[in-house]
Design a protein around this motif. Sequence first.
Motif: not given
Length: 355
Positions: A169-176, A195-201, A182-187, A161-167
């Motif tokens: 998290i974004t690069s984490g999705f990009r690099a797999g 196409g970097l992630a998909k919404r699931i819940a 869990v992220i808020w709107e509008p990010t 359970y990682l403490n990461q900021n939005i940037e």
Amino acid sequence: MSSAFAGVNNYGKVGTPIHLTVGYQPYYTESWSGVVMQPMKFYEKYLPKGSTVTFAVGLQGAVIVNAMLAGKQDIGYMGDMPAIVSTTKQQVADLRIVATLGLGYDQCNIFLAKKDAPKFANQDEAIKWLNGKRVAVPKGSCTDRFAQAVFKKTGVEPSSYLNQNIEVITSGFRAGKIDAAVIWEPTASRLVLEGLAKRIASGTAVNENDGGFLVMRNDLIEQRPDVVKAWLNAELDAQLYLADPKNAENIVNMVKGQTTGFTDKVLWTSLYGTYPASEGGTSERIKLPYVVSPEAMALITKATTFLYEVKSINTPKLRADAVMPGLAEAVLKERGLTSPIGDVKALPASAYKGN
């Protein structure tokens, strides 16, 4: 005020011009009444003549809380968790929750998964999949509270359970490097549309709502009731503007002018987008009670207990005057309106007229 406080700001006498510094979050859709406020300048109609306002961007609520505690900001727009935490720091400065910016189930409370995650039939299936996965959130934010509440309710245990900021998290999705976040709107909408992630819940899966709140320094409240009333009147105007779907294009343009890295479509989707129920979609994206309604108070109470249990705050119950609902209630009554004052409904994709 006791000498244990770090200091009291001098806000001048009632009726005199004032300079306010307002912390707000253009990168948090549920608090966009603050974004609307800046170019529309609703406050000019109500503040004493000659008053000035500076808006300071906070990338997350904790940044605004720290600035308010230090006496550098007077009013703050923030999510539920930082708002609650802010009222428990009275040995540093006395901050109070005075109004609700918005309530929802999928503004802060959105689970995203990596783009190659399985296709889930429903939210329950998606949440079970999180067991043993690498999940990231910006700790100390409303997303952190939601994620921990979901894990507690469902018995799901991520491998990390990682403490990461939005940037990150974004690069984490990009690099797999992460499986979910869990992220808020509008990010959230940006990551999905890119196409970097998909919404699931969302919060609908476990009946967990989220909220944004307006916080003020108590020395401002005590010294300048005229200014407090003025700002709350302006905030009411901003929320009424936000609730009118005819203003959608204008609102998107306002946010575009105060953010970087977001397309018009992402910003529109974050406020008005329609999602299937299997991904936690809701017909009402943001409810606007304006006052600290019973529903908003229930969220504050529940979230406070939870924050105490996870040792984010040192009290299971907020002090009696941490929330001051009467100020906004008086403004609403004077204006002849009732709560909720409106809401932001999800709109079909065809309603978007941009590129």
